[in-house]
Design an enzyme around this catalytic site. Structure first.
Site, mmCIF file in Angstrom:
data_model
loop_
_atom_site.group_PDB
_atom_site.id
_atom_site.type_symbol
_atom_site.label_atom_id
_atom_site.label_comp_id
_atom_site.label_asym_id
_atom_site.label_seq_id
_atom_site.Cartn_x
_atom_site.Cartn_y
_atom_site.Cartn_z
ATOM 1 N N LYS A 54 -19.029 4.281 6.371
ATOM 2 C CA LYS A 54 -19.370 4.683 7.746
ATOM 3 C C LYS A 54 -19.043 6.160 7.951
ATOM 4 C CE LYS A 54 -18.941 -0.024 9.431
ATOM 5 N NZ LYS A 54 -18.113 -1.085 10.013
ATOM 6 N N GLN A 98 -12.422 -1.633 12.925
ATOM 7 C CA GLN A 98 -12.927 -2.394 11.777
ATOM 8 C C GLN A 98 -12.308 -3.793 11.745
ATOM 9 O OE1 GLN A 98 -15.363 -1.345 9.536
ATOM 10 N NE2 GLN A 98 -15.247 -3.443 8.785
ATOM 11 N N ASP A 121 -20.087 -0.958 18.401
ATOM 12 C CA ASP A 121 -20.337 -2.182 17.630
ATOM 13 C C ASP A 121 -21.067 -3.219 18.484
ATOM 14 O OD1 ASP A 121 -19.760 -2.303 14.934
ATOM 15 O OD2 ASP A 121 -17.610 -2.625 15.230
#
Ligand code: NAP
Length: 283
Positions: A54, A98, A121
């Site tokens: 990422k 994460q 997200d």
């Protein structure tokens, strides 16, 4: 029949190039550089790889990334404190925590503290709810990435029978909402589903996210179906495989995603698209 391969790597590169162009244009217009804060707690090796990829994608597309790597012993309060600090930081457009988090941390409570317009997200219940009522703001990255792939390959879900195997908050459930929004007739299967092979066999579009290597058998698949394999499983020999029995499935499907190189790169490209979108919301 051998299926056409859906090349997620190629489509993701095209999407990242578009993000890079938009970031450059923002700079030329005197607008701020989008900034993504990435939080990693603990030392799960797979998570470390995802976070590294990422950050690399951010670098390639000109998005600024801030990295917070915290020990596994980090408390819920400490992590919440960091999320609140990043919410208040006007230079940060997007916040990514994460997953999975260590077991002593309540992941849902952490995700619910991220401001919805910084929730790149798309996991905050506010964003899931907006998707459910056909007013999406931040769309969960993997399901949105799947929709981008379908569009890139000219697959219109309207009027098609879509079957999703897996009903998690990050894959199956939001995928069902995305496909419903695109006017498919949607069936969602999970571990209590009866006659799974029959459900799978009815799919014009099949999306699988279960987390079990080669779980969906090639012979279950309807000839001519479009097969999207979200699963990423590491085998003992170190190689990766999906949740669909690829070699058999490709002999029946019209199109299929490989693993790796299918959905995975699309998740990252969509994350950066969402970060750009978050920056636009902040302008
Ligand atoms: P998860 O949270 O463990 O959810 C798995 C889902 O599969 C659950 O809904 C579960 O049903 C269902 N399931 C389990 N056993 C089943 C069975 N025998 N029959 C039917 N359904 C069954 O997993 P996840 O986080 O969604 O991840 C799924 C896979 O996708 C993993 O391989 C993961 O690595 C991968 N993934 C890939 C990406 C990407 O970018 N490509 C992103 C995210 C995840 P219940 O709801 O009944 O428990």
């Amino acid at each position: 029949m051998t299926a056409q391969l859906i090349n997620g790597k190629e489509i993701s590169q095209q999407r990242l190039a578009k993000v890079a162009q938009a970031v450059e244009k923002r700079a030329a217009d005197g607008l701020h550089t989008p900034c993504l804060a990435v939080i990693l707690v603990g030392n799960d090796p797979a998570s470390a790889v995802y976070v590294r990829n990422k950050k690399l994608a951010c670098e390639k597309s000109g998005i600024k990334s801030l990295s917070y790597e915290l020990p596994a012993s980090t408390s819920q309060e400490e992590l919440l404190g960091l999320v609140v600090e990043l919410n208040e930081n006007s230079k940060v457009d997007g916040i990514l925590v994460q997953l999975p988090l260590p077991p002593h941390i309540d992941s849902q409570a952490i995700l619910e503290h991220i401001l919805p317009h910084k929730d790149v997200d798309g996991f905050h219940p506010y964003n899931v709810g907006r998707l459910a009522v056909k007013m999406p703001l931040m769309r969960p990255c993997t399901p949105k990435g799947v929709m981008t792939l379908l569009e890139a390959y000219g697959v219109d879900p309207k009027g098609k029978k879509a079957v999703i195997v897996g009903a998690s908050n990050i894959v199956g459930r939001p995928q069902a909402l995305e496909l419903l929004l695109a006017r498919a007739t949607v069936t969602v299967c999970h571990s209590a589903t009866q006659n799974l092979s029959e459900e799978v066999g009815a799919a014009d579009i099949l999306v699988v996210g279960v987390g079990i290597p080669n779980f969906v058998k090639g012979e279950w698949i309807k000839p001519g179906a479009v097969v999207i394999d979200v699963g990423i499983n590491r085998l003992e020999n170190g190689s990766l495989c999906g949740d669909v029995e690829f070699d058999a499935a490709k002999e029946r499907a019209a199109m299929i995603t490989p693993v790796p190189g299918g959905v995975g790169p699309m998740t990252i490209a969509t994350l950066l698209e969402n970060t750009l979108h978050a920056a636009e919301l902040h302008d």
